[in-house]
Write an enzyme that holds these catalytic residues in place. Structure first.
Site, PDB file in Angstrom:
ATOM      1  CG  ASP A 133      56.507 -20.211  -2.634  1.00 36.78           C
ATOM      2  OD1 ASP A 133      56.774 -19.015  -2.900  1.00 36.78           O
ATOM      3  OD2 ASP A 133      56.422 -21.098  -3.512  1.00 36.78           O
ATOM      4  CG  HIS A 134      61.045 -20.794  -1.687  1.00 37.80           C
ATOM      5  ND1 HIS A 134      60.136 -21.804  -1.474  1.00 37.80           N
ATOM      6  CD2 HIS A 134      61.603 -21.043  -2.897  1.00 37.80           C
ATOM      7  CE1 HIS A 134      60.155 -22.635  -2.510  1.00 37.80           C
ATOM      8  NE2 HIS A 134      61.030 -22.198  -3.378  1.00 37.80           N
TER       9      HIS A 134
ATOM     10  CB  CYS B 159      54.011 -19.163  -4.950  1.00 37.50           C
ATOM     11  SG  CYS B 159      53.078 -19.342  -6.483  1.00 37.50           S
ATOM     12  N   GLY B 160      56.143 -17.798  -6.388  1.00 41.05           N
ATOM     13  CA  GLY B 160      56.966 -17.161  -7.405  1.00 41.05           C
ATOM     14  C   GLY B 160      56.147 -16.548  -8.524  1.00 41.05           C
ATOM     15  CB  THR B 161      54.168 -17.982 -11.152  1.00 40.98           C
ATOM     16  OG1 THR B 161      53.615 -19.123 -10.474  1.00 40.98           O
ATOM     17  CG2 THR B 161      55.494 -18.366 -11.795  1.00 40.98           C
ATOM     18  N   GLY B 162      52.554 -16.983  -8.507  1.00 37.95           N
ATOM     19  CA  GLY B 162      51.168 -16.872  -8.046  1.00 37.95           C
ATOM     20  C   GLY B 162      50.315 -18.018  -8.570  1.00 37.95           C
ATOM     21  CB  ILE B 163      50.706 -20.217 -11.530  1.00 29.02           C
ATOM     22  CG1 ILE B 163      50.730 -19.037 -12.512  1.00 29.02           C
ATOM     23  CG2 ILE B 163      49.938 -21.384 -12.146  1.00 29.02           C
ATOM     24  CD1 ILE B 163      51.555 -19.294 -13.772  1.00 29.02           C
ATOM     25  N   GLY B 164      50.979 -21.561  -8.825  1.00 30.31           N
ATOM     26  CA  GLY B 164      50.880 -22.786  -8.018  1.00 30.31           C
ATOM     27  C   GLY B 164      50.039 -22.595  -6.778  1.00 30.31           C
TER      28      GLY B 164
ATOM     29  CG  HIS C 100      31.720 -10.138 -13.261  1.00 28.06           C
ATOM     30  ND1 HIS C 100      31.833 -10.220 -14.634  1.00 28.06           N
ATOM     31  CD2 HIS C 100      31.040  -8.982 -13.005  1.00 28.06           C
ATOM     32  CE1 HIS C 100      31.237  -9.151 -15.188  1.00 28.06           C
ATOM     33  NE2 HIS C 100      30.760  -8.392 -14.218  1.00 28.06           N
TER      34      HIS C 100
ATOM     35  NE  ARG D 180      25.644 -11.138 -16.130  1.00 29.00           N
ATOM     36  CZ  ARG D 180      25.920  -9.857 -15.912  1.00 29.00           C
ATOM     37  NH1 ARG D 180      25.093  -9.131 -15.160  1.00 29.00           N
ATOM     38  NH2 ARG D 180      26.998  -9.295 -16.404  1.00 29.00           N
ATOM     39  CG  HIS D 181      28.022 -11.875 -11.688  1.00 26.47           C
ATOM     40  ND1 HIS D 181      28.597 -12.313 -12.860  1.00 26.47           N
ATOM     41  CD2 HIS D 181      27.672 -10.573 -11.900  1.00 26.47           C
ATOM     42  CE1 HIS D 181      28.617 -11.326 -13.746  1.00 26.47           C
ATOM     43  NE2 HIS D 181      28.054 -10.258 -13.188  1.00 26.47           N
TER      44      HIS D 181
HETATM   45  C1  RB5 Z   1      59.089 -22.194  -6.279  1.00 27.32           C
HETATM   46  O1  RB5 Z   1      60.356 -22.290  -6.842  1.00 27.32           O
HETATM   47  C2  RB5 Z   1      58.048 -21.911  -7.334  1.00 27.32           C
HETATM   48  O2  RB5 Z   1      57.851 -23.014  -8.124  1.00 27.32           O
HETATM   49  C3  RB5 Z   1      56.758 -21.453  -6.701  1.00 27.32           C
HETATM   50  O3  RB5 Z   1      57.008 -20.316  -5.933  1.00 27.32           O
HETATM   51  C4  RB5 Z   1      55.646 -21.057  -7.638  1.00 27.32           C
HETATM   52  O4  RB5 Z   1      56.086 -20.155  -8.611  1.00 27.32           O
HETATM   53  C5  RB5 Z   1      54.871 -22.162  -8.223  1.00 27.32           C
HETATM   54  O5  RB5 Z   1      53.862 -21.944  -8.912  1.00 27.32           O
END
Ligand code: RB5
Length: 144
Positions: free
Chosen positions: A8-9, A65-70, A98, A132-133
């Site tokens: 994403d951006h 993405c910004g954090t990789g989390i979303g 693993h 096992r994995h």
């Molecule tokens: C976008 O602003 C941001 O929320 C997205 O890139 C990401 O970090 C979400 O997890």
């Protein structure tokens, strides 16, 4: 290797850096992410990458993405996808050894203590341990 990538951006520069590095190493990269700062939604970008990966012929996928989390959460909502949010060489190695991750996620706004290229190098050169994995991964595929 053949790799699909989407972003994403929040990770345009990082995505471009990853693509350039992978191509410099002779890998084939299919870039489905955006190359501008236009806002897009990370669930849509994850879906694009996963949909392409599921056509077959890919070694793994990368989502950013910004954090990789979303975008990692979004990728993991798709059946059969094991997306690892790796952040150092240890987690890069374990994600393959693993978890046999078929996607990795990075954040374009994250300060990594080790270069993302090094994390990818470790992930790509590590073998799944099986044993096992394997049973644990089968249990993942029975969820949801
Ligand atoms: C976008 O602003 C941001 O929320 C997205 O890139 C990401 O970090 C979400 O997890």
């Amino acid at each position: 290797m053949k790799i699909v990538i989407a972003n994403d951006h929040g990770a345009v520069a990082l995505k471009k850096r990853i693509v350039a590095w992978l191509e410099s190493k002779g890998h084939e990269v299919v870039n489905l992410g955006i190359d501008t700062e236009d806002r897009v939604d990370y669930p849509d970008q994850a879906a694009r990458a996963v949909s392409e990966y599921c056509k077959g012929g890919y070694d793994f996928g990368i989502v950013c993405c910004g954090t990789g989390i979303g975008i990692s959460i979004a990728a993991n909502r798709h059946r059969g996808i094991r997306c690892a949010l790796i952040h150092d060489t240890y987690t890069a190695s374990m994600a393959k050894a693993h978890n046999n991750a078929n996607f990795v996620a990075f954040g374009g706004r994250v300060s990594y203590h080790e270069p993302v290229e090094q994390l990818l190098e470790v992930f790509m050169s590590t073998e799944f341990e099986g044993g096992r994995h394997s049973g644990r991964i089968e249990k993942l595929d029975m969820l949801g």
